[in-house]
Design a protein around this motif. Structure first.
Motif, mmCIF file in Angstrom:
data_model
loop_
_atom_site.group_PDB
_atom_site.id
_atom_site.type_symbol
_atom_site.label_atom_id
_atom_site.label_comp_id
_atom_site.label_asym_id
_atom_site.label_seq_id
_atom_site.Cartn_x
_atom_site.Cartn_y
_atom_site.Cartn_z
ATOM 1 N N UNK A 88 0.825 -1.219 0.000
ATOM 2 C CA UNK A 88 0.000 0.000 0.000
ATOM 3 C C UNK A 88 0.856 1.265 0.000
ATOM 4 N N UNK A 89 0.323 2.309 -0.585
ATOM 5 C CA UNK A 89 0.955 3.615 -0.595
ATOM 6 C C UNK A 89 0.123 4.567 0.247
ATOM 7 N N UNK A 90 0.753 5.604 0.755
ATOM 8 C CA UNK A 90 0.038 6.577 1.576
ATOM 9 C C UNK A 90 0.335 7.985 1.090
ATOM 10 N N UNK A 91 -0.660 8.851 1.196
ATOM 11 C CA UNK A 91 -0.505 10.266 0.857
ATOM 12 C C UNK A 91 -1.114 11.084 1.988
ATOM 13 N N UNK A 153 4.237 12.283 2.772
ATOM 14 C CA UNK A 153 3.748 11.188 1.933
ATOM 15 C C UNK A 153 4.649 9.973 2.136
ATOM 16 N N UNK A 154 4.036 8.820 2.409
ATOM 17 C CA UNK A 154 4.830 7.619 2.610
ATOM 18 C C UNK A 154 5.553 7.551 3.939
ATOM 19 N N UNK A 155 5.250 8.462 4.849
ATOM 20 C CA UNK A 155 5.928 8.494 6.148
ATOM 21 C C UNK A 155 5.667 7.216 6.935
ATOM 22 N N UNK A 156 6.706 6.635 7.498
ATOM 23 C CA UNK A 156 6.567 5.522 8.437
ATOM 24 C C UNK A 156 6.503 6.094 9.843
ATOM 25 N N UNK A 157 5.333 6.023 10.454
ATOM 26 C CA UNK A 157 5.179 6.571 11.811
ATOM 27 C C UNK A 157 5.972 5.758 12.821
ATOM 28 N N UNK A 158 6.104 4.457 12.592
ATOM 29 C CA UNK A 158 6.902 3.642 13.505
ATOM 30 C C UNK A 158 8.377 4.017 13.431
ATOM 31 N N UNK A 159 8.856 4.287 12.207
ATOM 32 C CA UNK A 159 10.243 4.710 12.072
ATOM 33 C C UNK A 159 10.447 6.085 12.689
ATOM 34 N N UNK A 160 9.442 6.948 12.573
ATOM 35 C CA UNK A 160 9.518 8.271 13.188
ATOM 36 C C UNK A 160 9.691 8.156 14.698
ATOM 37 N N UNK A 161 8.924 7.268 15.321
ATOM 38 C CA UNK A 161 9.046 7.076 16.764
ATOM 39 C C UNK A 161 10.447 6.623 17.144
ATOM 40 N N UNK A 162 11.006 5.730 16.335
ATOM 41 C CA UNK A 162 12.339 5.230 16.631
ATOM 42 C C UNK A 162 13.393 6.316 16.466
ATOM 43 N N UNK A 163 13.295 7.098 15.398
ATOM 44 C CA UNK A 163 14.327 8.085 15.119
ATOM 45 C C UNK A 163 14.245 9.308 16.018
ATOM 46 N N UNK A 164 13.013 9.739 16.334
ATOM 47 C CA UNK A 164 12.837 10.978 17.084
ATOM 48 C C UNK A 164 12.874 10.776 18.599
ATOM 49 N N UNK A 165 12.392 9.626 19.072
ATOM 50 C CA UNK A 165 12.289 9.454 20.526
ATOM 51 C C UNK A 165 12.820 8.110 21.019
ATOM 52 N N UNK A 166 13.449 7.347 20.131
ATOM 53 C CA UNK A 166 13.992 6.031 20.512
ATOM 54 C C UNK A 166 12.909 5.124 21.080
ATOM 55 N N UNK A 167 11.698 5.264 20.573
ATOM 56 C CA UNK A 167 10.579 4.453 21.047
ATOM 57 C C UNK A 167 10.338 3.306 20.077
ATOM 58 N N UNK A 168 10.371 2.090 20.588
ATOM 59 C CA UNK A 168 10.111 0.921 19.770
ATOM 60 C C UNK A 168 8.768 0.300 20.156
ATOM 61 N N UNK A 169 8.107 -0.278 19.169
ATOM 62 C CA UNK A 169 6.829 -0.923 19.411
ATOM 63 C C UNK A 169 7.091 -2.337 19.927
ATOM 64 N N UNK A 170 6.564 -2.645 21.121
ATOM 65 C CA UNK A 170 6.763 -3.962 21.719
ATOM 66 C C UNK A 170 5.567 -4.882 21.509
#
Length: 232
Positions: A88-91, A153-170
């Protein structure tokens, strides 16, 4: 798709190293006989494939697959003819600060009065789009309010959490049901309300069991079937 393939070929041939900046979307559009919307669509495809990554204030960079944050793929679409999984693609449609109380049970576990809402179109080739809303905590995503919409567009919100706040989804809690689509979804998808479709909601938790991200995906009737998976 052709433009995305050409850019990926240039990257694969070593014209750019991991971490290098690609030219801006406007510069690419000006240098080639294609419109800006075509360049943005191609970049979104490359983001979804993990070839490049977008960072606020830094632009588009060549991604390092070994350092990308793990994604949580809980839903996917399958081509009914080839049986292949369709990516899937996102906009991005808009970003705003919202009151969590307005969204009831969906955001009740946020424990914050406000959150950041990102609305997006979600689609696969050959299918009508769906409507998606992603909700994140202010401390994790407030910077999105100032970001140009085209960079989301196409932003990975999970990657954003990791890069900006070092938050990983458990862990993730999620479920789907037939329900009325929201008024905003009907307006964006040009549907006559009320409209019953598929509503999927998910809550992503960190290692301390705190909800750090919530999602709601709304698909109209007649949309390609969606598969749910527990795999990460």
């Amino acid at each position: 798709m052709q433009l995305a393939d050409v850019i990926q070929e240039v990257i694969d041939e070593g014209e750019y190293e991991v971490g290098d900046h690609l030219p801006s979307e406007i510069d690419i559009s000006n240098a080639m006989p294609v419109g800006l919307s075509t360049v943005q669509s191609a970049m979104s495809q490359l983001v979804e494939k993990g070839i490049v990554t977008r960072r606020r204030r830094l632009g588009t960079l060549i991604a390092d697959p070994k350092r990308q944050a793990p994604e949580v793929h809980l839903y996917r679409f399958r081509d009914p003819v080839t049986n292949e999984v369709a990516l899937p693609f996102t906009r991005a449609l808009g970003v705003e600060r919202i009151q969590t109380a307005e969204f009831g049970a969906l955001l009740a576990s946020f424990d914050n009065e406000q959150a950041i809402r990102l609305d997006r179109l979600v689609w696969v080739a050959g299918s009508s789009p769906g409507f998606s809303s992603v909700f994140m905590r202010l401390e994790h995503a407030q910077g999105l309010l100032d970001a140009p919409l085209e960079t989301l567009h196409g932003l990975s919100c999970h990657r954003l959490l990791q890069e900006e706040s070092r938050t990983r989804i458990a862990a993730t809690r999620h479920g789907a049901r037939a329900d009325l689509l929201s008024a905003r979804a009907c307006a964006v998808l040009d549907l006559a309300a009320p409209h019953v479709g598929l509503v999927w909601e998910a809550h992503d938790l960190d290692a301390a069991n705190n909800v750090v991200l919530a999602q709601r995906l709304e698909l109209p009737q007649g949309h390609s079937p969606m598969e749910l998976t527990e795999l990460k």
